[in-house]
Design an enzyme around this catalytic site. Structure first.
Site, PDB file in Angstrom:
ATOM      1  N   ASN A   1      36.379  25.394  54.137  1.00 53.21           N
ATOM      2  CA  ASN A   1      36.083  26.146  52.912  1.00 53.21           C
ATOM      3  C   ASN A   1      36.807  25.507  51.726  1.00 53.21           C
ATOM      4  OD1 ASN A   1      35.200  28.378  51.267  1.00 53.21           O
ATOM      5  ND2 ASN A   1      37.233  29.291  51.480  1.00 53.21           N
TER       6      ASN A   1
ATOM      7  N   ASN B   1      28.974  24.031  44.313  1.00 52.24           N
ATOM      8  CA  ASN B   1      29.649  23.208  45.330  1.00 52.24           C
ATOM      9  C   ASN B   1      28.655  22.755  46.404  1.00 52.24           C
ATOM     10  OD1 ASN B   1      32.511  22.934  44.661  1.00 52.24           O
ATOM     11  ND2 ASN B   1      32.525  25.158  44.719  1.00 52.24           N
TER      12      ASN B   1
ATOM     13  N   GLY C   1      26.098  28.211  43.997  1.00 44.82           N
ATOM     14  CA  GLY C   1      25.939  27.027  44.840  1.00 44.82           C
ATOM     15  C   GLY C   1      26.204  25.701  44.153  1.00 44.82           C
TER      16      GLY C   1
ATOM     17  N   HIS D   1      38.727  26.911  48.221  1.00 46.11           N
ATOM     18  CA  HIS D   1      39.200  28.140  47.576  1.00 46.11           C
ATOM     19  C   HIS D   1      39.769  27.798  46.194  1.00 46.11           C
ATOM     20  CE1 HIS D   1      40.745  32.168  47.158  1.00 46.11           C
ATOM     21  NE2 HIS D   1      41.860  31.630  46.703  1.00 46.11           N
TER      22      HIS D   1
HETATM   23  C1  GRF Z   1      34.064  28.498  43.807  1.00 46.67           C
HETATM   24  O1  GRF Z   1      35.047  28.719  42.818  1.00 46.67           O
HETATM   25  C2  GRF Z   1      34.691  28.444  45.193  1.00 46.67           C
HETATM   26  O2  GRF Z   1      35.975  27.885  45.202  1.00 46.67           O
HETATM   27  C3  GRF Z   1      34.781  29.921  45.538  1.00 46.67           C
HETATM   28  O3  GRF Z   1      33.606  30.495  45.013  1.00 46.67           O
HETATM   29  C4  GRF Z   1      33.113  29.701  43.926  1.00 46.67           C
HETATM   30  C5  GRF Z   1      31.718  29.307  44.289  1.00 46.67           C
HETATM   31  O4  GRF Z   1      31.062  28.641  43.250  1.00 46.67           O
HETATM   32  N1  GRF Z   1      34.972  30.108  46.950  1.00 46.67           N
HETATM   33  P1  GRF Z   1      29.673  27.909  43.540  1.00 46.67           P
HETATM   34  O5  GRF Z   1      28.738  28.947  44.156  1.00 46.67           O
HETATM   35  O6  GRF Z   1      29.922  26.758  44.462  1.00 46.67           O
HETATM   36  O7  GRF Z   1      29.181  27.475  42.181  1.00 46.67           O
END
Ligand code: GRF
Length: 191
Positions: free
Chosen positions: A108, A16, A14, A110
């Site tokens: 999203n 992000n 989490g 990616h």
């Molecule tokens: C990130 O690299 C995102 O792009 C991908 O999964 C990862 C999640 O990381 N979809 P976090 O849980 O936000 O640290």
């Protein structure tokens, strides 16, 4: 003016999600109304607690169909009346019914320069392929695998000799800065 209500969905660490909660905490534009998770004891849950954001977990039942799971997730999310669903490391494909319910307002991030390297391990696949440049993509979500319309991308070069772990760490830190920036521009109508 009332703020745009964002619901975050995540499955893991989490970072992000945290970056978005941090940005939204001081934004006049948007607020995070809840964090939903599909994994027990995921770190994103404790991150939501720090920001005092309501959180909930929906766990997949044995032999449950995607339709049934997404129906339960839709129900839990709907209590918070979100305008947009923001995926942040949410490791499930969404059903058409889910997307339709939320008027296809689902975004999203990616970890690759889509359409290159969709799927579970964007950084890993790019690294193995020996690319000179990588990046991340913020995109609309459709029912396919990382196939929704692209909103914005951020490119960064690989550093010669860099380990995969360092490359991935650097990529994630870039995502954490980029995702809230794109959301800010997106909701202002600039991208
Ligand atoms: C990130 O690299 C995102 O792009 C991908 O999964 C990862 C999640 O990381 N979809 P976090 O849980 O936000 O640290």
């Amino acid at each position: 003016m009332s703020k745009i209500k964002l619901a975050i969905l995540a499955s893991g660490s989490g970072s992000n999600a945290e970056a978005i909660m941090k940005w939204a905490a001081t934004s006049d534009l948007a607020e995070v109304v809840c964090v939903g998770c599909n994994k027990k004891a995921a770190m994103v849950i404790s991150r939501a607690e720090i920001f005092n954001i309501p959180k909930f977990t929906v766990l997949k039942r044995k032999k449950e169909t995607r339709e049934s799971f997404d129906e339960r997730m839709t129900k839990s999310l709907s209590e918070y009346k979100p305008d947009w669903i923001i995926l942040a490391g949410y490791m499930r494909l969404l059903t058409e019914d889910f997307l339709k319910h939320f008027k296809y307002q689902v975004i999203n991030i990616h970890p690759s320069l889509l359409p290159m390297f969709p799927g579970l391990d964007g950084y890993g696949d790019a690294f193995k392929a020996g690319v000179l440049e990588s990046g991340c993509t913020v995109h609309y979500v459709d029912a396919g695998l990382d196939s929704g319309e692209i909103i914005d991308q951020c490119k960064f070069p690989l550093i010669p000799g860099e380990s995969f772990e360092d490359f991935k760490r650097r990529g994630l830190a870039i995502e954490n800065k980029f995702y809230p920036e794109v959301l800010e521009k997106f909701f202002k109508g600039f991208v």
